[in-house]
Each structure stands twice: as C-alpha cells, then as structure tokens.
Design an enzyme around this catalytic site. Sequence first.
Site, PDB file in Angstrom:
ATOM      1  CG  LEU A   8     -90.205 -33.486  59.221  1.00  0.00           C
ATOM      2  CD1 LEU A   8     -90.081 -32.366  60.241  1.00  0.00           C
ATOM      3  CD2 LEU A   8     -88.854 -34.160  58.986  1.00  0.00           C
ATOM      4  N   GLY A 122     -90.080 -49.167  56.782  1.00  0.00           N
ATOM      5  CA  GLY A 122     -91.265 -48.815  57.542  1.00  0.00           C
ATOM      6  C   GLY A 122     -90.952 -48.077  58.828  1.00  0.00           C
ATOM      7  CE  LYS A 188     -89.893 -49.579  49.175  1.00  0.00           C
ATOM      8  NZ  LYS A 188     -91.286 -49.129  49.219  1.00  0.00           N
ATOM      9  CG  HIS A 191     -89.200 -54.177  48.011  1.00  0.00           C
ATOM     10  ND1 HIS A 191     -90.208 -53.610  48.771  1.00  0.00           N
ATOM     11  CD2 HIS A 191     -88.326 -54.715  48.903  1.00  0.00           C
ATOM     12  CE1 HIS A 191     -89.962 -53.802  50.053  1.00  0.00           C
ATOM     13  NE2 HIS A 191     -88.824 -54.473  50.165  1.00  0.00           N
ATOM     14  CD  GLU A 195     -94.483 -54.551  51.468  1.00  0.00           C
ATOM     15  OE1 GLU A 195     -95.481 -53.810  51.642  1.00  0.00           O
ATOM     16  OE2 GLU A 195     -93.307 -54.135  51.505  1.00  0.00           O
TER      17      GLU A 195
END
Length: 335
Positions: A8, A122, A188, A191, A195
């Site tokens: 979390l 994000g 990803k 990706h 980035e």
Amino acid sequence: MQIGMIGLGRMGANMVRRLLKRGHTCVVYDRNHQMMKPLEVESAIPAGSLDDLVRSLDTPRVVWMMLPAAVVDPVLEQLVPLLQAGDIVIDGGNSYYKDDIKRAHLLAEKAIHYVDVGVSGGVHGLERGYCLMAGGEQRPVRHIDPVLSALAPGPGDIPRTADHNGDPSTAEEGYLHCGPPGAGHFVKMIHNGIEYAMMAAYAEGLNLLRHADTGQHTEKKDAETAPLRHPGDYQYQFDLKAISEVWRRGSVISSWLLDLTAAALFADQKLDDYTTKVSDSGEGRWTSIAAIETGTPAPVLTTALYARFSSRGESDFANRLLSAMRHGFGGHPEK
C-alpha cells in the site's frame, strides 16, 4: 469484484481507492499495518497477515501484489502455499519480465494463474487512471477485466486514431492484454526506457537554454579552456518557466512529462530542493539488455540510462583517469 491488494505504498493505496470508488471490494495488507488504517476508513477490509488476506477472499481468489521487484519472490514464497488451484496472482510492480516467465511456470505447476501487469500513472493515477499492460493466459486476464477496466483511465477526450470504428478497444480504454506471461512487463519495460529518454531530452534541452547566456560571462583565456569564439551569439537570458509553459500549448513536444517539468520550474526555477543524483529502478537497464540480446539498436535509450549512472558519480574514476592521461601526455593541468 473482490480483490486482495498486497503493498500500500505510493501506487497501491491509490489503486485501492480507485477500485473502491468503482464499487469493488478490496481486502488490503501491508507489513506496515499503519498503511491500512486510512483505507479501512474508506471501506477497505484490513488483513492482519497474508493468511488473513487469503482467508477473506472468495474463490477463485484474485491477489494483486504492488511491491518493489526485489520483494516479490519472498512474498510469493509465503503467499503461494496459502492459495488453491484456480486462484490468480497479479504482479503490478516493475518486475523483470524474465522473472515473470519463471514465476508463471512455477505457479502453473500448482494450477495457480500468474498475470504480470505493467502499471503507468504514478502518484496521479487515482484521478487520471492507470495505463495497464497485462501479460498472461487469456482466461485469467479475462477474469480480471473488471479490475483492469476500473483502474484504467477510459477513453476520455483523446480523439480516436484514424480508421478506428465501432466500440472502443481495451487499448483505447487504457489497458491491453499484450501477450503471454512476461509480455505485460516487457511492454512496460520498453515504456520506461522511452520515458528515460524523453526525460533526458527535456532536461538537456532546457539546460542548453539555461546556458544560452554564456557570452555574458568573462572567461579565462588559457591553454586548457576552449574559447567561445563569438560571445555575442550567446547573450540570451531565457525564462525557462515561460518556455516550458508555451511548449505545453500546441507544440509537437507537449506531453504530461512537460506538464510536470513546467510545474517544477514554476515552483522553483533553480530546483534547489533537488540534488544532481538521478536514480534508476531497473527498467532502463533491462531495456538496454533486451536491445543487446536482440541486436536492436537503441542508442538514445541506452545513453539516457548512462547519463543517470554519471549523475550519481559512477563516471568519477573514469574522469580522473582522463585527467591523468592528459597530464601524462601533455602536462595539462586540471581546470
């Protein structure tokens, strides 16, 4: 739909909030139990242990791990013995796709399904939604479609690509089943490699604008300094805040990364709250490895990664050696 969320932190908690807002039931666990308290207030069901989390879920269970890559295997070692055939384990962190392939095979021996999901969005994903790239077998990915759909941003106001007709595809909704195990994190990975390069391009370009006033500064004239031949050509003092702002509007280089850049410059044009050390969490490295292993040229992506290494002082020894060689062959002093 009912789902268990392990982890979390910066991403996991907000993903739970987005799922709760869309009517899903979330059982949550974090080894730091304090992280569960705010979500419990928002109607998530806290679990005191992994065993409690598994017991709280109906079968077939869906358990989503939102953890750092280095923590995934230790958690799986504790989690898998608690699961049953038909359950689904999702890794939504930034794991190496080769690890996903191994994990999928190991869990398949126990008839447990493994799905890797690359997540981009994000800390702003709660409001904006998350771009999701999934890898795994068709059936478990189809089973978790309601979760992927809830987390994804939806089509929004982005115009459809030419020749797209009929109902929007999941890609237009912001999520995609990319292929078999590992495929989601492979996509990803690339990706994030892109980035890195985009971020480096903005940073280098704005830094060059910042140095466009070099002609206004007095330079020492000596054998160790390349002279600025025409100081009058570099007399500009640019407002980087304004430039980043104007580029956001109608420019071909506009993007969310540029939006974030403009916000940072408006907050502090000197960026005094930041050091020069830029971290890399693994995906850029794995992108470069994939480029080498497949013989695919990717000089821009790889250079962006090396720039991050240099920012942390990893090139200091090489630079000292360069100075030593210059001194050795020409007696050149360091400047």
